[in-house]
Scaffold this motif. Structure first.
Motif, PDB file in Angstrom:
ATOM      1  N   ILE A   6       8.143 -11.028  -6.992  1.00 17.83           N
ATOM      2  CA  ILE A   6       8.214  -9.636  -7.748  1.00 17.83           C
ATOM      3  C   ILE A   6       8.421  -8.869  -6.627  1.00 17.83           C
ATOM      4  O   ILE A   6       7.935  -8.688  -5.802  1.00 17.83           O
ATOM      5  CB  ILE A   6       6.828  -9.670  -8.507  1.00 17.83           C
ATOM      6  N   TRP A   7       9.393  -7.749  -7.202  1.00 17.65           N
ATOM      7  CA  TRP A   7       9.874  -6.502  -6.319  1.00 17.65           C
ATOM      8  C   TRP A   7       8.772  -5.483  -6.317  1.00 17.65           C
ATOM      9  O   TRP A   7       8.065  -5.222  -7.357  1.00 17.65           O
ATOM     10  CB  TRP A   7      10.872  -5.925  -6.970  1.00 17.65           C
ATOM     11  N   GLU A  42       3.738  -7.970 -19.462  1.00 20.97           N
ATOM     12  CA  GLU A  42       4.095  -7.530 -20.521  1.00 20.97           C
ATOM     13  C   GLU A  42       2.770  -6.595 -21.242  1.00 20.97           C
ATOM     14  O   GLU A  42       3.200  -5.617 -21.736  1.00 20.97           O
ATOM     15  CB  GLU A  42       4.505  -8.330 -21.763  1.00 20.97           C
ATOM     16  N   SER A  43       1.588  -6.986 -20.510  1.00 17.46           N
ATOM     17  CA  SER A  43       0.535  -6.162 -20.667  1.00 17.46           C
ATOM     18  C   SER A  43       0.631  -4.791 -20.246  1.00 17.46           C
ATOM     19  O   SER A  43      -0.332  -3.685 -20.577  1.00 17.46           O
ATOM     20  CB  SER A  43      -0.567  -6.646 -19.984  1.00 17.46           C
ATOM     21  N   PHE A  44       1.724  -4.573 -19.186  1.00 19.94           N
ATOM     22  CA  PHE A  44       1.821  -3.114 -18.823  1.00 19.94           C
ATOM     23  C   PHE A  44       3.360  -2.432 -19.366  1.00 19.94           C
ATOM     24  O   PHE A  44       3.853  -1.720 -18.876  1.00 19.94           O
ATOM     25  CB  PHE A  44       2.003  -3.209 -17.192  1.00 19.94           C
ATOM     26  N   GLY A  45       3.588  -2.939 -20.540  1.00 21.23           N
ATOM     27  CA  GLY A  45       4.707  -2.708 -21.098  1.00 21.23           C
ATOM     28  C   GLY A  45       6.046  -3.036 -20.289  1.00 21.23           C
ATOM     29  O   GLY A  45       7.080  -2.319 -20.542  1.00 21.23           O
ATOM     30  N   VAL A  46       5.978  -4.030 -19.603  1.00 20.36           N
ATOM     31  CA  VAL A  46       7.017  -4.442 -19.126  1.00 20.36           C
ATOM     32  C   VAL A  46       7.638  -5.661 -19.442  1.00 20.36           C
ATOM     33  O   VAL A  46       6.819  -6.458 -19.682  1.00 20.36           O
ATOM     34  CB  VAL A  46       7.037  -4.497 -17.320  1.00 20.36           C
ATOM     35  N   THR A  47       8.793  -5.998 -19.429  1.00 22.46           N
ATOM     36  CA  THR A  47       9.355  -7.347 -19.729  1.00 22.46           C
ATOM     37  C   THR A  47      10.185  -7.832 -18.449  1.00 22.46           C
ATOM     38  O   THR A  47      10.773  -7.019 -17.801  1.00 22.46           O
ATOM     39  CB  THR A  47      10.495  -7.147 -21.049  1.00 22.46           C
ATOM     40  N   PRO A  48      10.421  -9.123 -18.441  1.00 23.67           N
ATOM     41  CA  PRO A  48      11.088  -9.742 -17.171  1.00 23.67           C
ATOM     42  C   PRO A  48      12.576  -9.279 -17.279  1.00 23.67           C
ATOM     43  O   PRO A  48      13.219  -9.224 -16.232  1.00 23.67           O
ATOM     44  CB  PRO A  48      11.027 -11.251 -17.676  1.00 23.67           C
ATOM     45  N   GLN A  49      13.302  -8.854 -18.383  1.00 21.38           N
ATOM     46  CA  GLN A  49      14.404  -8.715 -18.268  1.00 21.38           C
ATOM     47  C   GLN A  49      14.837  -7.056 -17.717  1.00 21.38           C
ATOM     48  O   GLN A  49      15.849  -7.009 -17.198  1.00 21.38           O
ATOM     49  CB  GLN A  49      15.122  -8.593 -19.713  1.00 21.38           C
ATOM     50  N   PRO A  55       3.796   0.308  -9.786  1.00 21.62           N
ATOM     51  CA  PRO A  55       3.133   0.939 -11.223  1.00 21.62           C
ATOM     52  C   PRO A  55       2.045   0.367 -11.898  1.00 21.62           C
ATOM     53  O   PRO A  55       1.337   0.652 -12.462  1.00 21.62           O
ATOM     54  CB  PRO A  55       4.381   1.192 -12.108  1.00 21.62           C
ATOM     55  N   MET A  56       2.120  -1.274 -11.951  1.00 24.93           N
ATOM     56  CA  MET A  56       1.004  -2.020 -12.456  1.00 24.93           C
ATOM     57  C   MET A  56      -0.465  -1.837 -11.841  1.00 24.93           C
ATOM     58  O   MET A  56      -1.209  -1.793 -12.436  1.00 24.93           O
ATOM     59  CB  MET A  56       1.683  -3.541 -12.640  1.00 24.93           C
ATOM     60  N   LEU A  57      -0.123  -1.845 -10.781  1.00 23.61           N
ATOM     61  CA  LEU A  57      -1.422  -1.665  -9.956  1.00 23.61           C
ATOM     62  C   LEU A  57      -2.003  -0.253  -9.924  1.00 23.61           C
ATOM     63  O   LEU A  57      -3.302   0.011 -10.189  1.00 23.61           O
ATOM     64  CB  LEU A  57      -1.277  -1.861  -8.235  1.00 23.61           C
ATOM     65  N   ALA A  58      -1.155   0.782 -10.218  1.00 27.08           N
ATOM     66  CA  ALA A  58      -1.551   2.028 -10.460  1.00 27.08           C
ATOM     67  C   ALA A  58      -2.071   2.108 -11.764  1.00 27.08           C
ATOM     68  O   ALA A  58      -3.337   3.120 -11.942  1.00 27.08           O
ATOM     69  CB  ALA A  58      -0.586   3.206 -10.210  1.00 27.08           C
ATOM     70  N   ASP A  59      -1.772   1.405 -12.689  1.00 23.13           N
ATOM     71  CA  ASP A  59      -2.226   1.293 -14.154  1.00 23.13           C
ATOM     72  C   ASP A  59      -3.553   0.967 -14.159  1.00 23.13           C
ATOM     73  O   ASP A  59      -4.571   1.453 -15.025  1.00 23.13           O
ATOM     74  CB  ASP A  59      -1.545   0.687 -15.171  1.00 23.13           C
ATOM     75  N   GLY A  60      -4.234   0.304 -13.057  1.00 24.76           N
ATOM     76  CA  GLY A  60      -5.444  -0.488 -12.793  1.00 24.76           C
ATOM     77  C   GLY A  60      -6.493   0.748 -12.852  1.00 24.76           C
ATOM     78  O   GLY A  60      -7.610   0.401 -12.986  1.00 24.76           O
ATOM     79  N   VAL A  61      -6.341   1.817 -12.367  1.00 22.52           N
ATOM     80  CA  VAL A  61      -7.457   2.838 -12.419  1.00 22.52           C
ATOM     81  C   VAL A  61      -7.906   2.967 -13.559  1.00 22.52           C
ATOM     82  O   VAL A  61      -9.029   3.813 -13.859  1.00 22.52           O
ATOM     83  CB  VAL A  61      -6.921   4.039 -11.718  1.00 22.52           C
ATOM     84  N   GLU A  62      -7.208   2.762 -14.845  1.00 24.88           N
ATOM     85  CA  GLU A  62      -7.470   3.579 -15.970  1.00 24.88           C
ATOM     86  C   GLU A  62      -8.672   2.347 -16.708  1.00 24.88           C
ATOM     87  O   GLU A  62      -8.475   1.353 -16.561  1.00 24.88           O
ATOM     88  CB  GLU A  62      -6.400   3.298 -17.122  1.00 24.88           C
ATOM     89  N   GLY A 113       0.672  -1.218  -0.061  1.00 23.97           N
ATOM     90  CA  GLY A 113      -0.104   0.059   0.093  1.00 23.97           C
ATOM     91  C   GLY A 113       0.861   1.256   0.159  1.00 23.97           C
ATOM     92  O   GLY A 113       0.491   2.224  -0.745  1.00 23.97           O
ATOM     93  N   ARG A 114       1.906   1.227   0.634  1.00 18.73           N
ATOM     94  CA  ARG A 114       2.725   2.555   0.910  1.00 18.73           C
ATOM     95  C   ARG A 114       3.337   2.997  -0.450  1.00 18.73           C
ATOM     96  O   ARG A 114       3.492   3.818  -0.951  1.00 18.73           O
ATOM     97  CB  ARG A 114       3.741   2.339   2.017  1.00 18.73           C
ATOM     98  N   ASN A 115       3.719   1.797  -1.220  1.00 14.63           N
ATOM     99  CA  ASN A 115       4.605   1.985  -2.555  1.00 14.63           C
ATOM    100  C   ASN A 115       3.483   2.302  -3.614  1.00 14.63           C
ATOM    101  O   ASN A 115       3.751   3.138  -4.362  1.00 14.63           O
ATOM    102  CB  ASN A 115       5.317   0.580  -2.723  1.00 14.63           C
ATOM    103  N   LEU A 116       2.073   1.723  -3.362  1.00 14.99           N
ATOM    104  CA  LEU A 116       1.245   2.062  -4.462  1.00 14.99           C
ATOM    105  C   LEU A 116       0.795   3.708  -4.168  1.00 14.99           C
ATOM    106  O   LEU A 116       0.698   4.335  -4.982  1.00 14.99           O
ATOM    107  CB  LEU A 116       0.000   1.152  -4.364  1.00 14.99           C
ATOM    108  N   VAL A 117       0.351   4.004  -3.052  1.00 17.19           N
ATOM    109  CA  VAL A 117       0.111   5.412  -2.643  1.00 17.19           C
ATOM    110  C   VAL A 117       0.921   6.414  -3.338  1.00 17.19           C
ATOM    111  O   VAL A 117       0.644   7.606  -3.733  1.00 17.19           O
ATOM    112  CB  VAL A 117      -0.116   5.421  -1.084  1.00 17.19           C
ATOM    113  N   ALA A 118       2.278   5.957  -2.948  1.00 16.63           N
ATOM    114  CA  ALA A 118       3.367   7.005  -3.487  1.00 16.63           C
ATOM    115  C   ALA A 118       3.351   7.129  -4.818  1.00 16.63           C
ATOM    116  O   ALA A 118       3.633   8.086  -5.447  1.00 16.63           O
ATOM    117  CB  ALA A 118       4.686   6.478  -3.067  1.00 16.63           C
ATOM    118  N   GLU A 119       3.186   5.829  -5.568  1.00 16.17           N
ATOM    119  CA  GLU A 119       3.154   5.811  -7.160  1.00 16.17           C
ATOM    120  C   GLU A 119       1.799   6.754  -7.707  1.00 16.17           C
ATOM    121  O   GLU A 119       1.954   7.555  -8.537  1.00 16.17           O
ATOM    122  CB  GLU A 119       3.032   4.542  -7.647  1.00 16.17           C
TER     123      GLU A 119
END
Length: 300
Positions: free
Chosen positions: A182-183, A274-281, A189-196, A13-19
């Motif tokens: 997962i870090w 990858e749905s969020f423009g992220v790759t494992p690399q 940021p992926m959770l924050a994208d969920g508001v869209e 939550g703290r990390n999401l709130v900051a994002e």
């Protein structure tokens, strides 16, 4: 956008709130003791307990989206008086009801890999039933099913340390249960994208760039401390009996439900990062976070 984060004082939550705050949203944190958290300046707070509907409903006034992060740890036995059913299912029912009453448009629900009303653990059964509550509501919704999340303030690595002392670690089943950690800095940021709106109606399985067994993680956390560890397999049947007995000892990390969870892999079927423009690399690996070299082919 006005976003209410239930459980916003927790690790994720703290990390999401900051994002969310960085993105310019007007954020309100709903928690039992919100004033105890270190939150960004300008983030509003509201006091309430999701298991007591009357204590939370007013916090939903004027909100566009609610993010439900309230949860009990799957790694430890619930505190006295609480259960996975009362918090994950009952809490979600109260959040959904309050959101519908006060005109909130959308809910973002933090679930878990393996959530299913027929799952073998109470934690996963409650999470699965909570997903059904969300999907059957009048709200727009997005659901996230992450593997274990690690980072500063997280409990996965500290739990592993407690379960696997240095030099000799007797792990149930030899620690073969698989995880996809997962870090927290990657998932926020992926959770924050969920508001869209384009995320509406989606269920995302989210994991990190690598799969580790519990034994792998035990070796990594000990290597990060300059220690070695040899894993001694404990047959699952014996481990189950032992853990059920040891679970009555204060401070012991596991109980019967947690023992059953160690028989279930915690990995994605198809990692949706990858749905969020992220790759494992370009995600942070567990080894990178711990400051140790990547594993050799045998995982040691």
């Amino acid at each position: 956008m006005n976003v209410l984060v239930a459980g916003g004082t927790g690790f994720v939550g703290r990390n999401l709130v900051a994002e969310l705050d960085d993105r310019g949203h007007d954020v309100t944190v709903l928690a039992r003791n919100p004033d105890e958290a270190d939150l960004p300046e300008g983030v509003a707070t509201a006091m309430g307990d999701v298991t007591a509907r009357a204590s939370i409903v007013d916090a939903f006034d004027g909100q566009d989206v609610v993010v439900n992060l309230v949860a009990l740890s799957p790694l430890f036995e619930p505190p006295r008086g609480l259960s996975h059913t009362s918090v994950h299912l009952g809490g979600t029912q109260n959040v959904v009801s309050a959101a519908e009453e006060r005109g909130v448009d959308k809910i973002i629900q933090m679930s878990a890999l393996g959530a299913d009303p027929a799952a073998p653990t109470e934690y996963l059964r409650a999470k699965g039933r909570a997903e059904s509550v969300v999907k059957e509501s009048d709200l727009r919704w997005t659901i996230y099913r992450p593997s274990v999340v690690f980072g500063d303030g997280g409990e996965f690595l500290s739990f592993t340390k407690k379960l696997s002392p240095p030099y000799l670690a007797p792990l149930p089943g030899g620690g073969k249960t698989r995880f996809q950690p997962i870090w927290v800095g990657d998932i926020a940021p992926m959770l924050a994208d969920g508001v869209e709106p384009e995320r509406d109606g989606a269920t995302y399985e989210i994991g990190g760039p690598d799969v580790f067994t519990l034994a792998d993680v035990a070796r990594l956390v000990r290597r990060a401390n300059g220690q070695s560890v040899t894993v001694v397999p404990v047959p699952m049947a014996l481990a189950g009996a032992g853990l059920k007995i040891a679970g009555v000892i204060p401070g012991f990390p596991m109980g019967a439900d947690q023992y059953r969870s160690l028989q279930l892999d915690n990995v994605t079927r198809d990692n949706d990062v990858e749905s969020f423009g992220v790759t494992p690399q370009n995600m942070k690996s567990l080894e990178e976070y711990l400051g140790v070299e990547r594993r050799t082919p045998d995982g040691k």
